[in-house]
Design a protein around this motif. Sequence first.
Motif, mmCIF file in Angstrom:
data_model
loop_
_atom_site.group_PDB
_atom_site.id
_atom_site.type_symbol
_atom_site.label_atom_id
_atom_site.label_comp_id
_atom_site.label_asym_id
_atom_site.label_seq_id
_atom_site.Cartn_x
_atom_site.Cartn_y
_atom_site.Cartn_z
ATOM 1 N N GLN A 244 0.842 -1.194 0.000
ATOM 2 C CA GLN A 244 0.000 0.000 0.000
ATOM 3 C C GLN A 244 0.885 1.254 0.000
ATOM 4 O O GLN A 244 0.587 2.219 -0.712
ATOM 5 N N PHE B 245 -3.655 8.902 0.817
ATOM 6 C CA PHE B 245 -4.589 8.070 1.573
ATOM 7 C C PHE B 245 -4.146 6.606 1.593
ATOM 8 O O PHE B 245 -4.501 5.857 2.503
ATOM 9 N N ARG C 224 -1.932 6.517 4.643
ATOM 10 C CA ARG C 224 -2.758 6.535 5.854
ATOM 11 C C ARG C 224 -3.379 5.163 6.091
ATOM 12 O O ARG C 224 -3.341 4.631 7.195
ATOM 13 N N ASP C 225 -3.963 4.571 5.032
ATOM 14 C CA ASP C 225 -4.592 3.258 5.165
ATOM 15 C C ASP C 225 -3.566 2.181 5.518
ATOM 16 O O ASP C 225 -3.867 1.248 6.272
ATOM 17 N N ASN D 264 -3.080 2.120 9.105
ATOM 18 C CA ASN D 264 -4.202 1.430 9.753
ATOM 19 C C ASN D 264 -4.072 -0.083 9.639
ATOM 20 O O ASN D 264 -4.358 -0.813 10.589
ATOM 21 N N ARG E 66 -13.297 -1.326 8.819
ATOM 22 C CA ARG E 66 -13.606 -0.396 7.732
ATOM 23 C C ARG E 66 -13.149 -1.035 6.427
ATOM 24 O O ARG E 66 -12.076 -1.625 6.371
ATOM 25 N N PHE F 40 -11.468 -1.208 2.947
ATOM 26 C CA PHE F 40 -10.391 -0.497 2.262
ATOM 27 C C PHE F 40 -10.197 -1.045 0.857
ATOM 28 O O PHE F 40 -9.760 -2.180 0.681
ATOM 29 N N THR G 284 -7.931 0.270 -0.918
ATOM 30 C CA THR G 284 -6.482 0.389 -1.040
ATOM 31 C C THR G 284 -5.791 -0.927 -0.688
ATOM 32 O O THR G 284 -4.802 -1.298 -1.324
ATOM 33 N N LEU H 176 -9.664 3.421 12.688
ATOM 34 C CA LEU H 176 -10.082 3.272 11.292
ATOM 35 C C LEU H 176 -11.027 4.391 10.845
ATOM 36 O O LEU H 176 -11.174 4.622 9.652
ATOM 37 N N ARG I 40 -9.327 9.357 12.500
ATOM 38 C CA ARG I 40 -7.945 9.492 12.031
ATOM 39 C C ARG I 40 -7.744 10.868 11.427
ATOM 40 O O ARG I 40 -8.670 11.523 11.011
#
Length: 178
Positions: free
Chosen positions: A53, A66, A69-70, A73, A140, A142, A144, A174, A177
């Motif tokens: 990612q 993003f 960021r993901d 997570n 959540r 994703f 991504t 999640l 943030r």
Amino acid sequence: MRIESKDAEFDALLALAKSLCVAARTAPKACGVDNTDTLILTEEEKAELAAMQRTIGEELGDRGKFFLRDADNVDAAQVIVLFGIAKKTRGLNNLCGLCGFENCSTSEQAGATCLYAGLDLGIALGSAALRAANECADNRIFFTAGMAARKLGLLKGSDIIMGLPLYSGGKNILFDRS
């Protein structure tokens, strides 16, 4: 016997992840065609997914922040479940056309994705996310993580992949943030 909180939470999330695979498998499918697949990642494999990612995010530059960021997570989550589906048509031919093509043959020839594949995956994901929420696990969906999973060659029979990290902590990272 003593079971520390961290160990109990991991065991519970892993058991929940397994039940999410069942939820995805048993979710209703258009025309009764099941093209879904699931995969659970923890530890090193989960870290490889997050690293991919980050690679994608860095390749995209400012547009890919993003992904970074993901990835953070996914690293923080104890478990991630990948959900995939093949884009195969349902054989409805001239009865449908929702993919934008005249029939399933022309859709397949064009390499299009059957609309029902996305719908079936969405229903499976909804069932899984609801089950996770009902068990009080932060989660959540994703895309991504799904893109990274495709680049890594995970769920080889799936054309569309999404990830659902599961997290147990005092704050829902999640959604809460920066």
